[in-house]
Each structure stands twice: as structure tokens, then as C-alpha cells.
Design a protein around this motif. Structure first.
Motif, PDB file in Angstrom:
ATOM      1  N   TRP A   1       0.825  -1.205   0.000  1.00 32.72           N
ATOM      2  CA  TRP A   1       0.000   0.000   0.000  1.00 32.72           C
ATOM      3  C   TRP A   1       0.863   1.260   0.000  1.00 32.72           C
ATOM      4  CZ3 TRP A   1      -4.392   0.873  -1.789  1.00 32.72           C
ATOM      5  CH2 TRP A   1      -5.082   2.055  -1.491  1.00 32.72           C
ATOM      6  N   LEU A   2       1.961   1.214   0.747  1.00 34.68           N
ATOM      7  CA  LEU A   2       2.893   2.346   0.767  1.00 34.68           C
ATOM      8  C   LEU A   2       3.440   2.589  -0.636  1.00 34.68           C
ATOM      9  CD1 LEU A   2       4.479   4.365   2.593  1.00 34.68           C
ATOM     10  CD2 LEU A   2       6.244   2.618   2.790  1.00 34.68           C
TER      11      LEU A   2
ATOM     12  N   MET B   1      -5.492  10.330  -5.875  1.00 34.33           N
ATOM     13  CA  MET B   1      -5.602  10.318  -4.421  1.00 34.33           C
ATOM     14  C   MET B   1      -6.891  10.986  -3.964  1.00 34.33           C
ATOM     15  SD  MET B   1      -2.972   8.804  -3.150  1.00 34.33           S
ATOM     16  CE  MET B   1      -3.278   9.257  -1.454  1.00 34.33           C
TER      17      MET B   1
ATOM     18  N   PRO C   1     -10.110   4.146  -3.341  1.00 34.94           N
ATOM     19  CA  PRO C   1      -8.722   3.911  -3.733  1.00 34.94           C
ATOM     20  C   PRO C   1      -8.497   2.459  -4.166  1.00 34.94           C
ATOM     21  CG  PRO C   1      -8.928   4.143  -1.351  1.00 34.94           C
ATOM     22  CD  PRO C   1     -10.251   4.491  -1.925  1.00 34.94           C
TER      23      PRO C   1
ATOM     24  N   LEU D   1      -0.165  13.078   0.519  1.00 31.92           N
ATOM     25  CA  LEU D   1       0.138  11.704   0.931  1.00 31.92           C
ATOM     26  C   LEU D   1       1.088  11.017  -0.044  1.00 31.92           C
ATOM     27  CD1 LEU D   1      -3.323  10.482   2.246  1.00 31.92           C
ATOM     28  CD2 LEU D   1      -1.377  11.341   3.530  1.00 31.92           C
TER      29      LEU D   1
ATOM     30  N   SER E   1       8.985   8.378   2.569  1.00 29.11           N
ATOM     31  CA  SER E   1       9.136   7.280   3.525  1.00 29.11           C
ATOM     32  C   SER E   1       9.906   6.124   2.902  1.00 29.11           C
ATOM     33  CB  SER E   1       7.775   6.771   3.977  1.00 29.11           C
ATOM     34  OG  SER E   1       7.041   7.803   4.556  1.00 29.11           O
TER      35      SER E   1
ATOM     36  N   VAL F   1       8.647   5.470   9.763  1.00 28.14           N
ATOM     37  CA  VAL F   1       8.083   5.046   8.478  1.00 28.14           C
ATOM     38  C   VAL F   1       6.963   4.030   8.707  1.00 28.14           C
ATOM     39  CG1 VAL F   1       8.576   3.822   6.337  1.00 28.14           C
ATOM     40  CG2 VAL F   1      10.152   5.563   7.161  1.00 28.14           C
TER      41      VAL F   1
ATOM     42  N   LEU G   1       3.952   6.053   9.741  1.00 32.07           N
ATOM     43  CA  LEU G   1       3.378   6.793   8.614  1.00 32.07           C
ATOM     44  C   LEU G   1       2.686   5.843   7.644  1.00 32.07           C
ATOM     45  CD1 LEU G   1       6.289   9.321   7.937  1.00 32.07           C
ATOM     46  CD2 LEU G   1       4.067   9.797   8.969  1.00 32.07           C
ATOM     47  N   MET G   2       3.310   4.682   7.435  1.00 32.75           N
ATOM     48  CA  MET G   2       2.737   3.705   6.508  1.00 32.75           C
ATOM     49  C   MET G   2       1.350   3.267   6.980  1.00 32.75           C
ATOM     50  SD  MET G   2       4.496   0.145   5.426  1.00 32.75           S
ATOM     51  CE  MET G   2       4.259  -0.663   6.987  1.00 32.75           C
ATOM     52  N   TRP G   3       1.232   2.997   8.276  1.00 32.17           N
ATOM     53  CA  TRP G   3      -0.071   2.560   8.787  1.00 32.17           C
ATOM     54  C   TRP G   3      -1.077   3.701   8.801  1.00 32.17           C
ATOM     55  CZ3 TRP G   3      -1.946  -2.279   9.760  1.00 32.17           C
ATOM     56  CH2 TRP G   3      -1.009  -3.313   9.625  1.00 32.17           C
ATOM     57  N   ARG G   4      -0.605   4.938   8.874  1.00 31.02           N
ATOM     58  CA  ARG G   4      -1.542   6.056   8.704  1.00 31.02           C
ATOM     59  C   ARG G   4      -2.162   6.012   7.325  1.00 31.02           C
ATOM     60  NH1 ARG G   4       0.215  11.264  12.089  1.00 31.02           N
ATOM     61  NH2 ARG G   4      -1.263  12.389  10.831  1.00 31.02           N
ATOM     62  N   LEU G   5      -1.325   5.705   6.340  1.00 29.75           N
ATOM     63  CA  LEU G   5      -1.853   5.604   4.974  1.00 29.75           C
ATOM     64  C   LEU G   5      -2.844   4.452   4.872  1.00 29.75           C
ATOM     65  CD1 LEU G   5       1.421   6.153   2.902  1.00 29.75           C
ATOM     66  CD2 LEU G   5      -0.401   7.792   3.357  1.00 29.75           C
ATOM     67  N   VAL G   6      -2.518   3.339   5.538  1.00 28.19           N
ATOM     68  CA  VAL G   6      -3.393   2.167   5.480  1.00 28.19           C
ATOM     69  C   VAL G   6      -4.750   2.489   6.100  1.00 28.19           C
ATOM     70  CG1 VAL G   6      -3.740  -0.144   6.455  1.00 28.19           C
ATOM     71  CG2 VAL G   6      -1.546   0.462   5.413  1.00 28.19           C
TER      72      VAL G   6
ATOM     73  N   HIS H   1      -6.050   5.495   6.583  1.00 32.36           N
ATOM     74  CA  HIS H   1      -6.611   6.793   6.192  1.00 32.36           C
ATOM     75  C   HIS H   1      -8.081   6.646   5.787  1.00 32.36           C
ATOM     76  CE1 HIS H   1      -7.085  10.615   4.119  1.00 32.36           C
ATOM     77  NE2 HIS H   1      -5.970  11.012   4.711  1.00 32.36           N
TER      78      HIS H   1
ATOM     79  N   ALA I   1      -8.262   7.822   1.731  1.00 31.26           N
ATOM     80  CA  ALA I   1      -7.295   7.258   0.799  1.00 31.26           C
ATOM     81  C   ALA I   1      -6.714   5.936   1.298  1.00 31.26           C
ATOM     82  CB  ALA I   1      -6.160   8.261   0.551  1.00 31.26           C
ATOM     83  N   GLY I   2      -7.245   5.396   2.409  1.00 33.81           N
ATOM     84  CA  GLY I   2      -6.685   4.171   2.978  1.00 33.81           C
ATOM     85  C   GLY I   2      -7.300   2.925   2.373  1.00 33.81           C
ATOM     86  N   ILE I   3      -6.613   1.810   2.589  1.00 30.59           N
ATOM     87  CA  ILE I   3      -7.072   0.564   1.976  1.00 30.59           C
ATOM     88  C   ILE I   3      -8.050  -0.167   2.879  1.00 30.59           C
ATOM     89  CG2 ILE I   3      -5.187  -0.866   2.883  1.00 30.59           C
ATOM     90  CD1 ILE I   3      -6.811  -1.107  -0.604  1.00 30.59           C
TER      91      ILE I   3
ATOM     92  N   VAL J   1       3.737   8.590  16.297  1.00 26.13           N
ATOM     93  CA  VAL J   1       3.579   8.965  14.894  1.00 26.13           C
ATOM     94  C   VAL J   1       2.170   8.634  14.407  1.00 26.13           C
ATOM     95  CG1 VAL J   1       4.366   8.487  12.546  1.00 26.13           C
ATOM     96  CG2 VAL J   1       6.023   8.714  14.384  1.00 26.13           C
TER      97      VAL J   1
END
Lengths: 272, 303
Positions: free
Chosen positions: A23-24, A35, A40, A236, A243, B135, B138-143, B145, B148-150, B246
Motif C-alpha cells: 500500500w505504501l 488520491m 482507492p 500523501l 518514507s 516510516v 506513517l505507513m499505517w496512517r496511509l493504510v 486513512h 485514501a486508505g485501503i 507517529v
């Protein structure tokens, strides 16, 4: 039948371990337009590398990377320089001092960082070293030293004592024997410890957060966190890209030393 | 060379006796450059930190620090935020440690089989270990979100995971398990590989099935390693800071404010050094007490 269920389980584990990473990566390749859209998807509609370029514009990544590099290199060199003689002594001599020192390494794991960072912060402030990279190096050495000692004394112990004594019989003094016999055999262990210390410092966040307040001196982890904040979705992508880039040095070094680290961890675990 | 020549005199077995004063001096020469920094930067600050717990030290430069005895501890006991944070910390540390252990044991057992794909799985297992905690956060924030998260788009939900009073802590715990699996799995796997094959062969002769072998051979043989790694994991989890800072900064409304986040805020946001140090000491006491009970019970059961 049993094989099949094992494969299903293994696959489930792999999905769990891999999905945040995928996902990253996926987020780092998406356009701002995508985005902003709903729903998504795993695979970017129009993959782009623009985020990687944008990341450099958003924050001072190059400067932060350079500072992180300097801090990590200095911490690693200093840690090993300090730990090497002590680890030799720890591995070769027996006595109460040794027990105390090794016990300390284990005990220091239990104490929460707050009990160490407050006094260090007060001392650094007295010396006017807060907000400086020198101050951060001092803190990082402190925090890596116990494990580095532990790793190195394990490597020293794996060098047969007989080799040194043979050199001593041949007329070399003890110091001479150490330099010409032990040192070459110890080199791989020293390299592993150096890389480990480098990664620890490169990845470290909390102490940097306490010591460095000014954006001009911040290391990479701090700069990455500054990406967030009241975040618009459009930022993002660059965040994900930055990252990923910040992880590359750790991953490479880790790949080199992971076999050694495993055995080090095992030694610690079994004896601990 | 001549290993035999050295056999008759195994020196240095006892630094004081056989080594003689010369050897002792060399030892001090070697130890000193290392001991001084360790004392100066590791032992010293720690003792100083423990001492601060009994003072009213504050961040302000003109503040004159005085000894206050147990006052900080009394204040802590009366502080609701402290109790809330301890509760969150214990839920987090126990849950993450248990889940980490169960998940890692399962994975280690699978990796120990001769299965196709285990090479790739091993690489994946180790990756979180190498990643900077920032990191990972931050990565899990994206997950997680909300837009925009999965997670939302996969589950078809519409939850702001990290800001939701019910879901924030479980969401943080999942990340904790993910990030701590490498060490645990690797240690358990190494432990599995040291169990002698003969034990299993003997078990099979006696007609033991898979479960029976697992309960009667694998688990007892792994026991020391299990006790060690779960203890270490527990200590690491109690002292966790970066990942959660974070991810949530302790929010929403303190739902994920681990003790270390609380201590950090007290010390470096509000400047109450003495109070934060007292919190650190309290955590050491709690951890040592819990570990003591755990290790004591394990020892008693083992014997």
C-alpha cells in the motif's frame, strides 16, 4: 490436505506482512488526482514517479538526509571505538566486574527511555548542546552502547583464545597479539556492529524529537513526520515516496547483517 | 600452531589469581575507556533520572530544584490521566505481546516446514525490523486513512480508524503486532531448529499425532525461549513510544496514550521533569513486579 491448509496459512501470513508495504508503494505512485478520488485501488491508474521529485520540494529531504548520515556515521564509529576494548575485556576476563557489566546490559533494557533522556537533556542543555547534532550523537552513542557491547563480546569470544596464546608464546606481547591475531578475525563482527549502530541511529526518532527543535537541524525521521499535520490528501503521495526513500539505507545494511544479528539476538535470548 | 603448548597452563581463568597484576592492569587499561562513557552516559543518567523522581525538577532555567520525597508519587496516584494511561498501556502491552507470540509461533512453525515460498516469507518476516519506526507509523496512517486508505475500501466501511474512540486502540494494536513479529518469529524459529529430531521420531513410534507432538514435545522444549522472548517483548511494548506517537499522538482523547507518551508530554510539553521521572520509576516497578510474577510462575511450573 494438511499441506493445503499449511499453504493457506502461509499465504495469509504473507498477505498480512506484505499488504502495508504494498500500500505504501502503491500510494507513492499515485497522482494527486487519483488520491483525491473515492475508492482507492491497489494498482495506481496512472503510475507516476512525480511524488518522488515532489517530496524533495515539500521538505528539506536532502539536508535532513545528509544530517542523518553524519549523525549515524559519527554515532556508529564512536560506539564501536568505545565498545571494542571493553568488549574484549568482557569476553576474555572473568570476575565480578564482568558479571556486573553484562548484567547492566540486560537491566538497561527494562528502564524506560524517560529516565535516561530527562537527565541527558538537562546535561546537554547545560553544555549548550541541545539543538545540535553533536548532542544527538552523544545521546545515540549512549543508547546503542549496551547492545553493541553485547554483540562485540560475543564475537570476541568466538575467536579461539589459543590463537592469542600461541602468538604470545612466539614472543608477541599481549597487545601485539591482539592487534595482529585477534583484530583480523574480529573484523566481520566489527563491521556488523558498525552497521547495526548505524541503522539504530538512522532510524531513531524519539531522542531526536527531544534534542532537536529547530527545523534546520532536524534529522530524516523528524522531517518525515513534519509532512503530516493537517494533511491534505494530495500530500500523501510525496509522504509515501519520502518514507520509501528513507527506508532504503536501513534495508540495504540490514540485509547485509541480518544473519549475524539473528545469532546475536539468539545468544541474548538464550542466555538472558 | 601449538595449541598443545598452551594446554598445561590455562591462564586468565581467574583474573585475580592466575592472571597476576600485570594482566589485571591491562584489563583496566582496556576497560577504562569503555567504562567511563558507560558510567557517564548510561549508568549516571539513569541514577540521576531515578533521583529526579523525588524532586520537583522543572524545565524552566531559573527553577530551583528541591527534594520533595514521595510527593510526585502521591500526585500520580491522584491523577486520573495517569490511571487512564496505565490502563491503556497494560491493555496495549499485554494484547500486543500475546498476539505477537501466537502469530509468530504459527509463522515460525510454518517456516520450519519444508514448504514452497518459505524463502520469500522469511524475507517478508524480517522487513519490519529494518524499517524506521517513523516510516512504519506513517505507513499505517496511509493504510488506515479514512479516504485514501485501503482498510475502508476493502471492508466497505466508513470509519476514521485512528480518530474513533472504539477503534483507535485496536487499530494501533494491529500495527504493534505487525511491527514486532520479526524478532519474535526469528527467535522462535531458531528455537524450533534446536529441538532434536530424535524426540519427534520417538514420539511417532509411540503413535503420537501432530497435536500431541506439538503439546508434548515442541512446547516444552521451546519453553525457555518462549519465556525469554515474551518477557522481552513485554518490556519493549511497555516502553513503546515512536510508533504510536507517529500514528495517533495518543489520541483520540487519550485512547491510545501509552505511559511513555504521557511521560513525554509531562516532561517535554509541560516541563515537569520530576513528575515524568516519577512516572518512569512507577513503570519500572510495575514491569518488574509483573515480570517477577510471570518468571516465578514459569520457573515453578518448569520444576
Amino acid at each position: 490436505m494438511r499441506r493445503i491448509s499449511q499453504y493457506v496459512a502461509l499465504l495469509a501470513y504473507m498477505v498480512f506482512l506484505a499488504f502495508p508495504l504494498v500500500w505504501l508503494l502503491s500510494t507513492s505512485l499515485k497522482t494527486p488526482q487519483e488520491m483525491a478520488g473515492l475508492d482507492p485501488t491497489w494498482i495506481p491508474a496512472e503510475p507516476t514517479l512525480a511524488n518522488f521529485a515532489d517530496a524533495f520540494g515539500e521538505q528539506d529531504l536532502v539536508g535532513a538526509g545528509a544530517r542523518s548520515l553524519v549523525v549515524a556515521l559519527a554515532s556508529a564509529l564512536l560506539t564501536v571505538t568505545v565498545a571494542l576494548p571493553a568488549s574484549y575485556a568482557l569476553a576474555r576476563y572473568r570476575g565480578t566486574l564482568k558479571q556486573v557489566a553484562l548484567g547492566w546490559v540486560l537491566v538497561s533494557q527494562v528502564f524506560p527511555f524517560i529516565l535516561i533522556i530527562i537527565p541527558l537533556f538537562m546535561v546537554l542543555r547545560q553544555l549548550n548542546l541541545t539543538n545540535t547534532l553533536v548532542g544527538l550523537v552523544v545521546v545515540h552513542v549512549t543508547f546503542t552502547l549496551p547492545f553493541a557491547l553485547w554483540m562485540l563480546q560475543g564475537y570476541v569470544r568466538s575467536v579461539p583464545r589459543e590463537l592469542e596464546e600461541a602468538a604470545a608464546v612466539d614472543g608477541a606481547g599481549r597487545m601485539r597479539a591482539i592487534v595482529s591475531v585477534v583484530a583480523p578475525l574480529l573484523a566481520p563482527g566489527v563491521v556488523a556492529t558498525l552497521l547495526f549502530s548505524f541503522i539504530s541511529s538512522w532510524n531513531e526518532f524519539l531522542f531526536a524529537l527531544v534534542v532537536l527543535k529547530d527545523p534546520d537541524v532536524m534529522t530524516l525521521p523528524l522531517t518525515l513526520v513534519r509532512f503530516t499535520g493537517p494533511e491534505g490528501v494530495s500530500r500523501l503521495g510525496p509522504l509515501a515516496a519520502a518514507s520509501l526513500m528513507a527506508t532504503i539505507p536501513s534495508l540495504i545494511f540490514f540485509a547485509i547483517i541480518q544473519r549475524r544479528l539473528r545469532s546475536g539476538l539468539m545468544a541474548g535470548a538464550v542466555k538472558g | 600452531m601449538t595449541a598443545t603448548a598452551t594446554k598445561p597452563a590455562p591462564p586468565a581463568r581467574n583474573a585475580r589469581g592466575a592472571g597476576g597484576p600485570r594482566r589485571n592492569r591491562e584489563m583496566w587499561v582496556l576497560m577504562l575507556p569503555a567504562l567511563v562513557p558507560v558510567l557517564l552516559f548510561s549508568v549516571g543518567p539513569l541514577l540521576y533520572g531515578i533521583g529526579l523522581a523525588f524532586t520537583d525538577a522543572e524545565s524552566g532555567k531559573n527553577h530551583v530544584t528541591g527534594f520533595v520525597g514521595l510527593e510526585n508519587f502521591g500526585d500520580l496516584l491522584a491523577d486520573d490521566t495517569f490511571w487512564a494511561s496505565m490502563r491503556v498501556g497494560l491493555i496495549w502491552a499485554v494484547t500486543v505481546t500475546v498476539l505477537q507470540f501466537l502469530a509468530s509461533l504459527g509463522l515460525a512453525l510454518l517456516l520450519n516446514q519444508k514448504l514452497w515460498l518459505t524463502g520469500l516469507a522469511r524475507v517478508l518476516t524480517v522487513v519490519p525490523w529494518a524499517m524506521p519506526p517513523v516510516v512504519i507509523g506513517l505507513m499505517w496512517r496511509l493504510v488506515y486513512h479514512p479516504d485514501a486508505g485501503i482498510v475502508n475500501s476493502t471492508l466497505g466501511t466508513d470509519i476514521n480508524w485512528l480518530a474513533d474512540f472504539t477503534w483507535a486502540l485496536p487499530a494501533v494494536i494491529v500495527m504493534g503486532v505487525w511491527s514486532g513479529m520479526p524478532q519474535t518469529t526469528i527467535v522462535l524459529l531458531a528455537g524450533l531448529q534446536t529441538i532434536p529430531k530424535e524426540l519427534y521420531e520417538a514420539g511417532e513410534m509411540d503413535g503420537a499425532g501432530t497435536w500431541r507432538k506439538f503439546w508434548s514435545i515442541t512446547l516444552p522444549q521451546l519453553r525457555p525461549i518462549i519465556v525469554t522472548i515474551t518477557s522481552l517483548d513485554f518490556v519493549w511494548n511497555v516502553n513503546q513510544f515512536s510508533l504510536v506517537y507517529v500514528l495517533t499522538q495518543g489520541g483520540p482523547g487519550g485512547q491510545t496514550r501509552l505511559p511513555m507518551l504521557f511521560a513525554y508530554e509531562e516532561a517535554f510539553r509541560y516541563g515537569f521533569f520530576g513528575y515524568a521521572a516519577a512516572l518512569g520509576v512507577s513503570i519500572v516497578i510495575v514491569v518488574l513486579a509483573l515480570l517477577g510474577v510471570y518468571l516465578w510462575r514459569q520457573l515453578r511450573e518448569a520444576s
